[in-house]
Design a protein around this motif. Sequence first.
Motif, PDB file in Angstrom:
ATOM      1  N   THR A 125      59.362 117.196  43.782  1.00  0.00           N
ATOM      2  CA  THR A 125      58.717 116.075  44.447  1.00  0.00           C
ATOM      3  C   THR A 125      58.308 116.564  45.835  1.00  0.00           C
ATOM      4  OG1 THR A 125      60.802 115.249  45.367  1.00  0.00           O
ATOM      5  CG2 THR A 125      60.118 114.339  43.241  1.00  0.00           C
ATOM      6  N   PHE A 126      57.441 115.804  46.498  1.00  0.00           N
ATOM      7  CA  PHE A 126      57.038 116.177  47.858  1.00  0.00           C
ATOM      8  C   PHE A 126      58.290 116.330  48.714  1.00  0.00           C
ATOM      9  CE2 PHE A 126      56.117 114.705  52.211  1.00  0.00           C
ATOM     10  CZ  PHE A 126      55.313 115.762  52.598  1.00  0.00           C
ATOM     11  N   LYS A 127      58.365 117.420  49.467  1.00  0.00           N
ATOM     12  CA  LYS A 127      59.554 117.690  50.284  1.00  0.00           C
ATOM     13  C   LYS A 127      59.148 118.175  51.669  1.00  0.00           C
ATOM     14  CE  LYS A 127      63.843 120.286  50.446  1.00  0.00           C
ATOM     15  NZ  LYS A 127      64.644 121.354  49.869  1.00  0.00           N
ATOM     16  N   VAL A 128      59.791 117.611  52.683  1.00  0.00           N
ATOM     17  CA  VAL A 128      59.615 118.029  54.066  1.00  0.00           C
ATOM     18  C   VAL A 128      60.908 118.683  54.530  1.00  0.00           C
ATOM     19  CG1 VAL A 128      59.187 117.290  56.440  1.00  0.00           C
ATOM     20  CG2 VAL A 128      58.073 116.092  54.552  1.00  0.00           C
ATOM     21  N   SER A 129      60.802 119.899  55.036  1.00  0.00           N
ATOM     22  CA  SER A 129      61.942 120.577  55.657  1.00  0.00           C
ATOM     23  C   SER A 129      61.605 120.739  57.129  1.00  0.00           C
ATOM     24  CB  SER A 129      62.182 121.938  54.999  1.00  0.00           C
ATOM     25  OG  SER A 129      62.445 121.780  53.619  1.00  0.00           O
ATOM     26  N   LYS A 130      62.346 120.036  57.990  1.00  0.00           N
ATOM     27  CA  LYS A 130      62.018 119.999  59.423  1.00  0.00           C
ATOM     28  C   LYS A 130      62.794 121.050  60.209  1.00  0.00           C
ATOM     29  CE  LYS A 130      61.088 115.065  59.662  1.00  0.00           C
ATOM     30  NZ  LYS A 130      61.455 113.807  60.307  1.00  0.00           N
ATOM     31  N   ILE A 131      62.142 121.527  61.244  1.00  0.00           N
ATOM     32  CA  ILE A 131      62.782 122.363  62.248  1.00  0.00           C
ATOM     33  C   ILE A 131      62.437 121.731  63.595  1.00  0.00           C
ATOM     34  CG2 ILE A 131      63.105 124.701  63.134  1.00  0.00           C
ATOM     35  CD1 ILE A 131      61.597 125.671  60.576  1.00  0.00           C
ATOM     36  N   SER A 132      63.155 120.655  63.909  1.00  0.00           N
ATOM     37  CA  SER A 132      62.926 119.935  65.160  1.00  0.00           C
ATOM     38  C   SER A 132      64.190 120.025  66.013  1.00  0.00           C
ATOM     39  CB  SER A 132      62.562 118.479  64.873  1.00  0.00           C
ATOM     40  OG  SER A 132      63.663 117.792  64.315  1.00  0.00           O
ATOM     41  N   LEU A 133      64.189 119.339  67.118  1.00  0.00           N
ATOM     42  CA  LEU A 133      65.328 119.371  68.031  1.00  0.00           C
ATOM     43  C   LEU A 133      66.632 119.012  67.327  1.00  0.00           C
ATOM     44  CD1 LEU A 133      66.456 119.661  70.893  1.00  0.00           C
ATOM     45  CD2 LEU A 133      65.752 117.290  71.308  1.00  0.00           C
ATOM     46  N   ALA A 134      66.580 118.077  66.389  1.00  0.00           N
ATOM     47  CA  ALA A 134      67.801 117.663  65.688  1.00  0.00           C
ATOM     48  C   ALA A 134      68.413 118.803  64.881  1.00  0.00           C
ATOM     49  CB  ALA A 134      67.506 116.479  64.774  1.00  0.00           C
ATOM     50  N   GLU A 135      67.578 119.651  64.291  1.00  0.00           N
ATOM     51  CA  GLU A 135      68.066 120.739  63.457  1.00  0.00           C
ATOM     52  C   GLU A 135      68.285 122.040  64.237  1.00  0.00           C
ATOM     53  OE1 GLU A 135      66.039 117.712  61.269  1.00  0.00           O
ATOM     54  OE2 GLU A 135      65.126 119.059  62.715  1.00  0.00           O
ATOM     55  N   PHE A 136      67.583 122.182  65.350  1.00  0.00           N
ATOM     56  CA  PHE A 136      67.573 123.457  66.072  1.00  0.00           C
ATOM     57  C   PHE A 136      67.643 123.182  67.574  1.00  0.00           C
ATOM     58  CE2 PHE A 136      64.813 127.563  66.619  1.00  0.00           C
ATOM     59  CZ  PHE A 136      65.932 128.315  66.927  1.00  0.00           C
ATOM     60  N   PRO A 137      68.847 123.057  68.160  1.00  0.00           N
ATOM     61  CA  PRO A 137      69.009 122.669  69.567  1.00  0.00           C
ATOM     62  C   PRO A 137      68.292 123.570  70.575  1.00  0.00           C
ATOM     63  CG  PRO A 137      71.094 122.501  68.418  1.00  0.00           C
ATOM     64  CD  PRO A 137      70.134 123.178  67.476  1.00  0.00           C
ATOM     65  N   ALA A 138      67.986 124.806  70.212  1.00  0.00           N
ATOM     66  CA  ALA A 138      67.277 125.693  71.147  1.00  0.00           C
ATOM     67  C   ALA A 138      65.872 125.185  71.461  1.00  0.00           C
ATOM     68  CB  ALA A 138      67.211 127.112  70.589  1.00  0.00           C
ATOM     69  N   LEU A 139      65.355 124.232  70.690  1.00  0.00           N
ATOM     70  CA  LEU A 139      64.021 123.676  70.954  1.00  0.00           C
ATOM     71  C   LEU A 139      64.011 122.697  72.121  1.00  0.00           C
ATOM     72  CD1 LEU A 139      62.660 123.059  67.331  1.00  0.00           C
ATOM     73  CD2 LEU A 139      62.201 124.985  68.870  1.00  0.00           C
ATOM     74  N   ASN A 140      65.176 122.266  72.583  1.00  0.00           N
ATOM     75  CA  ASN A 140      65.235 121.295  73.666  1.00  0.00           C
ATOM     76  C   ASN A 140      64.465 121.807  74.888  1.00  0.00           C
ATOM     77  OD1 ASN A 140      65.864 119.071  75.165  1.00  0.00           O
ATOM     78  ND2 ASN A 140      68.031 119.529  75.395  1.00  0.00           N
ATOM     79  N   GLY A 141      63.458 121.036  75.298  1.00  0.00           N
ATOM     80  CA  GLY A 141      62.647 121.385  76.454  1.00  0.00           C
ATOM     81  C   GLY A 141      61.502 122.342  76.169  1.00  0.00           C
ATOM     82  N   GLN A 142      61.366 122.802  74.923  1.00  0.00           N
ATOM     83  CA  GLN A 142      60.344 123.807  74.616  1.00  0.00           C
ATOM     84  C   GLN A 142      59.017 123.212  74.132  1.00  0.00           C
ATOM     85  OE1 GLN A 142      60.907 126.925  75.599  1.00  0.00           O
ATOM     86  NE2 GLN A 142      62.873 126.111  76.273  1.00  0.00           N
ATOM     87  N   SER A 143      58.965 121.926  73.837  1.00  0.00           N
ATOM     88  CA  SER A 143      57.748 121.218  73.432  1.00  0.00           C
ATOM     89  C   SER A 143      57.106 121.785  72.172  1.00  0.00           C
ATOM     90  CB  SER A 143      56.720 121.204  74.581  1.00  0.00           C
ATOM     91  OG  SER A 143      57.249 120.550  75.707  1.00  0.00           O
ATOM     92  N   VAL A 144      57.914 122.295  71.248  1.00  0.00           N
ATOM     93  CA  VAL A 144      57.409 122.781  69.967  1.00  0.00           C
ATOM     94  C   VAL A 144      58.399 122.428  68.858  1.00  0.00           C
ATOM     95  CG1 VAL A 144      56.090 124.732  70.904  1.00  0.00           C
ATOM     96  CG2 VAL A 144      58.468 125.066  70.213  1.00  0.00           C
ATOM     97  N   SER A 145      57.892 122.291  67.645  1.00  0.00           N
ATOM     98  CA  SER A 145      58.729 122.185  66.454  1.00  0.00           C
ATOM     99  C   SER A 145      57.869 122.581  65.261  1.00  0.00           C
ATOM    100  CB  SER A 145      59.315 120.781  66.285  1.00  0.00           C
ATOM    101  OG  SER A 145      58.291 119.810  66.210  1.00  0.00           O
ATOM    102  N   TYR A 146      58.499 122.603  64.105  1.00  0.00           N
ATOM    103  CA  TYR A 146      57.912 123.204  62.929  1.00  0.00           C
ATOM    104  C   TYR A 146      58.393 122.442  61.709  1.00  0.00           C
ATOM    105  CZ  TYR A 146      56.113 127.956  61.655  1.00  0.00           C
ATOM    106  OH  TYR A 146      55.384 129.038  61.273  1.00  0.00           O
ATOM    107  N   ALA A 147      57.725 122.615  60.597  1.00  0.00           N
ATOM    108  CA  ALA A 147      58.202 122.059  59.334  1.00  0.00           C
ATOM    109  C   ALA A 147      57.609 122.889  58.201  1.00  0.00           C
ATOM    110  CB  ALA A 147      57.812 120.594  59.183  1.00  0.00           C
TER     111      ALA A 147
END
Length: 184
Positions: free
Chosen positions: A40-62
């Motif tokens: 089924t359609f699936k989203v795998s996120k790499i945002s601040l919640a999953e990757f704390p090093a993103l805090n303050g970096q203004s980027v994320s991925y999925a």
Amino acid sequence: MAIAGDPDILSDFIVPANVTTIDASFFTFTGMRFLVPATTFKVSKISLAEFPALNGQSVSYAVLQFPTGTPNPPHIHPCASELIFLSQGTLQVGIVDTTNKLFTHTLQKGDVFVFPKGLVHSQYNADPQEPALAIPAFGSANAGTVSLPNTLFTTGIDDNVLAKSFKTDVATIQALKAGLAPKP
């Protein structure tokens, strides 16, 4: 006018309170190593919640996995633009601007498309045989996602309000809500 975005930071990076040692592992996310074909359609996120090093970096991925014939329903990201790269298959994409003009395109493997911040957009793998794999990047560590079907039909908005808004009847609204209800 409302403006939403990540605040600028005054240091190279932000260390979470519960982290005592910073090494290269802090800057490495390994959660995508085990991607398996989705049914089924699936989203795998790499945002601040999953990757704390993103805090303050203004980027994320999925990573978006589209089996044949599956959509990513209309939605918005209120805090970031989205730049999507198609690495496998084909993908129909569309955005609606603030004048209600629809822009659509069919992406081919290797294509990149931008969805401006806050605009309604969707994606659909119409191919009956080949899955699609897309990799979106966001201009925020937490882009936020507002799924329009879920927001409208699973949050308890009164059936009469929805029926009048969509110029239909309550029975149709209830059928839409039933179709979106979580499966037991």
